[in-house]
Design an enzyme around this catalytic site. Structure first.
Site, PDB file in Angstrom:
ATOM      1  NE  ARG A   1       0.024   0.407   9.657  1.00  0.00           N
ATOM      2  CZ  ARG A   1      -0.748  -0.655   7.892  1.00  0.00           C
ATOM      3  NH1 ARG A   1      -0.397  -1.479   8.023  1.00  0.00           N
ATOM      4  NH2 ARG A   1       0.240  -0.265   6.629  1.00  0.00           N
TER       5      ARG A   1
ATOM      6  CG  ASP B   1      14.211 -26.959  -0.203  1.00  0.00           C
ATOM      7  OD1 ASP B   1      13.952 -26.930   0.362  1.00  0.00           O
ATOM      8  OD2 ASP B   1      13.545 -28.164  -0.840  1.00  0.00           O
TER       9      ASP B   1
ATOM     10  CD  GLU C   1      34.753 -23.940 -41.283  1.00  0.00           C
ATOM     11  OE1 GLU C   1      33.923 -25.310 -42.171  1.00  0.00           O
ATOM     12  OE2 GLU C   1      35.104 -24.134 -40.817  1.00  0.00           O
TER      13      GLU C   1
ATOM     14  CD  GLU D   1      35.036 -21.634 -37.168  1.00  0.00           C
ATOM     15  OE1 GLU D   1      34.808 -22.659 -38.046  1.00  0.00           O
ATOM     16  OE2 GLU D   1      34.236 -21.925 -36.029  1.00  0.00           O
TER      17      GLU D   1
ATOM     18  CB  SER E   1      41.346 -27.692 -37.510  1.00  0.00           C
ATOM     19  OG  SER E   1      41.902 -26.161 -36.948  1.00  0.00           O
TER      20      SER E   1
ATOM     21  CG  ASP F   1      31.701 -21.666 -41.343  1.00  0.00           C
ATOM     22  OD1 ASP F   1      32.440 -21.752 -42.728  1.00  0.00           O
ATOM     23  OD2 ASP F   1      31.142 -22.491 -41.108  1.00  0.00           O
TER      24      ASP F   1
ATOM     25  CG  ASP G   1       1.262   2.048   4.191  1.00  0.00           C
ATOM     26  OD1 ASP G   1       2.575   1.341   4.234  1.00  0.00           O
ATOM     27  OD2 ASP G   1       0.970   1.989   5.229  1.00  0.00           O
TER      28      ASP G   1
ATOM     29  CG  HIS H   1      33.086 -24.445 -33.052  1.00  0.00           C
ATOM     30  ND1 HIS H   1      31.864 -24.581 -33.611  1.00  0.00           N
ATOM     31  CD2 HIS H   1      33.919 -24.794 -33.883  1.00  0.00           C
ATOM     32  CE1 HIS H   1      31.730 -26.182 -34.310  1.00  0.00           C
ATOM     33  NE2 HIS H   1      32.957 -25.092 -34.492  1.00  0.00           N
ATOM     34  CG  ASN H   2      30.363 -22.880 -35.395  1.00  0.00           C
ATOM     35  OD1 ASN H   2      30.893 -22.904 -36.296  1.00  0.00           O
ATOM     36  ND2 ASN H   2      29.377 -23.828 -35.727  1.00  0.00           N
TER      37      ASN H   2
ATOM     38  CG  HIS I   1      27.243 -23.796 -39.198  1.00  0.00           C
ATOM     39  ND1 HIS I   1      26.488 -24.951 -39.133  1.00  0.00           N
ATOM     40  CD2 HIS I   1      27.848 -23.646 -38.914  1.00  0.00           C
ATOM     41  CE1 HIS I   1      26.904 -25.637 -38.092  1.00  0.00           C
ATOM     42  NE2 HIS I   1      28.065 -24.604 -38.613  1.00  0.00           N
TER      43      HIS I   1
ATOM     44  CG  ASP J   1      -0.389   0.113   2.728  1.00  0.00           C
ATOM     45  OD1 ASP J   1       0.519  -0.347   2.617  1.00  0.00           O
ATOM     46  OD2 ASP J   1      -1.110  -0.716   3.074  1.00  0.00           O
TER      47      ASP J   1
ATOM     48  CE1 TYR K   1      18.099 -33.979  -3.027  1.00  0.00           C
ATOM     49  CE2 TYR K   1      16.148 -33.204  -1.730  1.00  0.00           C
ATOM     50  CZ  TYR K   1      17.081 -35.034  -2.371  1.00  0.00           C
ATOM     51  OH  TYR K   1      16.275 -36.067  -2.024  1.00  0.00           O
ATOM     52  CG  ASP K   2      12.979 -31.151  -6.855  1.00  0.00           C
ATOM     53  OD1 ASP K   2      12.125 -32.520  -6.579  1.00  0.00           O
ATOM     54  OD2 ASP K   2      11.561 -30.825  -8.413  1.00  0.00           O
TER      55      ASP K   2
ATOM     56  CG  ASP L   1       4.700  -3.815  16.472  1.00  0.00           C
ATOM     57  OD1 ASP L   1       5.126  -2.103  16.610  1.00  0.00           O
ATOM     58  OD2 ASP L   1       4.011  -2.870  16.845  1.00  0.00           O
TER      59      ASP L   1
END
Length: 735
Positions: free
Chosen positions: A173, A631, A366, A317, A499, A319, A135, A287-288, A332, A133, A685-686, A167
């Site tokens: 509040r 976690d 190249e 690189e 290469s 090409d 405030d 590369h590329n 490419h 809000d 973590y799962d 508080d």
């Protein structure tokens, strides 16, 4: 900027949208509003995530689509990580200048901020979001919402008790000063308190002598004068500072500063000898380089070259294929990737080659162009690059040893095919029957994909020939087919480069490791990913570095562990893109056995002991789900010679990404510490699916500082996750 400006966002000729951009009062956040028909979308981005600001038509997007706006009205915001550039145009030149100057000033301010100041800003930003809000007061419900936002599921009874203690006005509040006290209590670091009081004793302040004792235990070279300088730099209390005393807040400031970082700050500048031959260095290689996404249908962009060069990449690189209107293009081949002009790429390389590092850049060509467009390529390089382009040897002689990075400072080298040094009929061109392995292997790989069989790029009939003009560009990096290790070691040619795809390199490492190390001690080798990787995934670069390979080329556009290792390898030596190989990989005298330590390494084994103590302000992964809290657990990985590779995890902490505490010791034995990297990874973590990535940081073992250290975590694409940190204790024991 605080008042806001109507700026045009430029995406294409038709995709130009006017939006309101405004700096928030925190001076750290830009708010913008976009209009979609009648709906309004409000979004923000942080100054922390801005890499730089460019004026005028200095981005690919503005060069293509910005012509309807005067150049002086245009500017580009470049973001860290993979986020796309933001191309903007103001209504007036003065307005554009206001934003360019203002953003640069704010970026400089952020760079100068201490970790504690970043932390304060972060918590105030969270408070602003939680105060629904507006405030400037917060009820318990808003406080609970704030706790979830900062990734902590605090027990309701404890949270309410803390709320009531703060508080003071007893009106359920928290007002401004009460919110500040709540946050201060929340931000307390008991683990730092314990360290501080261990050294300070009963008076709860550190004297100069006590600080010297702490610094010595940290493994620092120190004396009384050094300790006094630290107090004068980090102590917040003026009275304490005058008496050469350090209090808890100053101690925390010190540990959160660059001086308390796990990365040796001396290694953030060029500290290695840069006078060895090029082949004695690991060289950051791409590369590329032109791709911003996968290698089948992703876009090509000059921005990809800029980003790679600004990360310290020193081998890019190109090409090259036949283009329309006599202009060669880069993309490419045999795929649906978009095309960019060779000329535009060379201009971008000219502008950004030496902004991050002064050391030489290698252009790995190249070539699929015919003689005419090859001559055009040579002309563009000569005209655009000027004196930067190296077109003859430094001493005018055929090189027996490669020059050093120091000798080649500010120079751009071309790696490509070169004509034999013959006269007569071969004055202007020569047919070269041997193709560079990379071209042959990748072309075979592409053709094996049925969906791409009908894509026929413009490869000239005479593309297997090399024009004299392009040949003359090649000096120290002559691309040659590899005729075997026995031949290469019997006839060493310092200026020749071969290469190898990752599979070929692994084969040589496994079957002829010692010979491959000797080969890499005298000339350059380039390793690149296998051509059939549709998603542009990377290989593990560490196994190639173990054998002394210099130009280990990765797809910079593909984040993941492999790029983390590359970033970690080139984090030292001032991020200049050149890291001196260990001595035993330079003299070719080491005995290489893939499953054993390298014989000839200069140090004994070490025991690395890492105590993972705590983490602070880990990012919330799922911001859409308010009750989703991480976690976290920490995994410490060792990447080095095979016998050193290892990884160990801490336990996971339930529902606490704000200040989880582990206090777990992880121990590793390293036989070849000179080659080892340490990767710290935090995951969520799962137990039902794969763990989610939270953050990481990777660095060389030789660049780690001992003692109590903070680790500043990075996102998957290498951007800062400030203020997220890990707090650890590091100890080396020589065996």
């Amino acid at each position: 900027m605080l008042k806001g400006s109507l700026l045009w966002k430029i995406k294409s000729h038709r995709g130009q949208k006017e939006r309101l951009y405004r700096l928030q009062e925190d001076g750290m956040t830009i708010w913008f509003e976009s209009r979609f028909q009648r709906a309004h979308s409000k979004q923000i981005f942080s100054i922390v995530h801005i890499e730089g600001v460019r004026e005028g038509y200095q981005s690919e997007g503005l060069r293509k689509y910005g012509s309807s706006f005067p150049e002086k009205h245009c500017f580009t915001i470049v973001f860290k990580g993979k986020r796309k550039n933001l191309d903007l145009a103001a209504q007036r030149e003065e307005e554009a200048q206001t934003w360019v100057r203002g953003l640069n000033k704010l970026m400089a301010r952020v760079k100068a901020m201490s970790q504690r100041e970043k932390l304060d800003h972060w918590i105030h930003d969270i408070l602003r979001q939680a105060d629904k809000d507006k405030d400037n007061k917060m009820c318990f419900k808003e406080i609970k919402n704030m706790l979830r936002m900062i990734n902590i599921d605090m027990n309701d009874i404890y949270a309410h008790q803390l709320f009531k203690e703060c508080d003071k006005s007893n009106n359920d509040r928290l007002e401004e000063h009460e919110i500040e006290e709540f946050c201060t209590r929340l931000m307390k670091r008991p683990e730092l308190d314990d360290i501080f009081y261990h050294y300070s004793g009963e008076d709860c302040v550190l004297s100069v002598e006590e600080l010297v004792e702490f610094l010595q235990d940290q493994g620092e070279k120190t004396n009384l004068a050094h300790a006094r300088r630290i107090i004068q730099t980090y102590e917040l209390n003026e009275k304490a500072k005058q008496q050469d005393l350090m209090m808890l807040d100053g101690f925390m400031m010190y540990l959160l500063s660059a001086d308390g970082n796990i990365l040796n700050q001396e290694h953030t500048r060029v500290y290695q000898d840069m006078n060895h031959p090029l082949c004695h260095y690991f060289i950051s290689s791409s590369h590329n380089t032109y791709l911003t996404d996968n290698q089948i249908g992703g876009p090509s962009s000059t921005e990809a070259y800029i980003r790679a060069l600004m990360k310290g990449c020193r081998c890019v690189e190109l090409d090259c294929w036949e283009g329309s209107n006599g202009e060669p293009v880069i993309y490419h081949g045999h795929t649906l990737t978009s095309k960019i002009l060779f000329r535009d790429v060379i201009e971008s390389i000219r502008d950004y080659a030496f902004k991050q590092s002064p050391y030489p850049v290698i252009l790995s060509l190249e070539n699929h162009c015919g003689l005419e467009q090859q001559a055009t390529m040579a002309r563009h390089m000569k005209t655009i690059l000027g004196d930067m382009l190296l077109t003859e040897t430094l001493d005018g002689q055929v090189p027996r040893v490669l020059p050093s990075p120091e000798q080649l400072k500010g120079k751009i080298l071309v790696k490509g095919k070169k004509l034999p040094d013959l006269r007569g009929d071969l004055e202007n061109l020569s047919f070269l029957s041997d193709e560079e392995e990379e071209e042959e292997e990748e072309r075979d790989g592409r053709r094996s994909s049925h969906s791409l069989q009908d894509i026929k790029p413009l490869q000239a009939k005479d593309a297997s020939q090399v024009s004299q003009e392009l040949s003359d560009m090649v000096v120290y990096c002559k691309a040659v087919p590899f005729l075997g290790l026995e031949h290469a070691l019997r006839n060493p040619q310092a200026h020749e480069v071969s290469s190898f795809n990752e599979r070929k390199a692994r084969k040589y490492i496994k079957e002829s490791g010692n010979a491959f190390v000797r080969y890499n001690a005298q000339q350059l080798s380039r390793i690149y990913p296998a051509g059939l990787k549709m998603n542009s995934s990377n290989f593990n670069p560490q196994e190639m570095w173990n054998a002394g390979c210099q130009l280990v080329a990765l797809n910079f556009q593909t984040p993941g562990c492999e790029m983390d290792l590359n970033d970690g390898r080139f984090l030292e030596n001032g991020c200049c893109g050149y890291v001196l190989k260990p001595r035993f990989l330079c003299n070719g005298q080491s005995t290489f056995q893939p499953e054993a330590p390298l014989q000839g390494s200069s140090h004994k084994s070490i025991m690395l002991m890492i105590k993972v103590i705590s983490a602070q302000q880990l990012p919330k992964l799922n911001k859409e789900k308010k009750n989703s809290i991480v976690d976290p657990f920490v995994r410490v990985e060792i990447h080095g010679v095979p016998i050193d590779c290892d990884k160990k995890n801490t336990l996971y902490k339930i529902n606490n990404g704000f200040n989880p505490c582990w206090n777990e010791k992880l121990t590793f034995q390293l036989r070849v510490p000179e080659l080892a990297l340490v990767r710290f990874v935090v995951e969520d973590y799962d137990n039902t699916s794969s763990n989610d990535f939270v953050g990481q940081f990777t660095l060389p073992v030789n660049s780690m500082k001992e003692g109590y250290r903070h680790i500043h975590l990075l996102s998957k694409d290498g951007a800062s996750l400030s203020p997220a940190t890990l707090f650890v204790h590091v100890k080396f024991k020589w065996l």
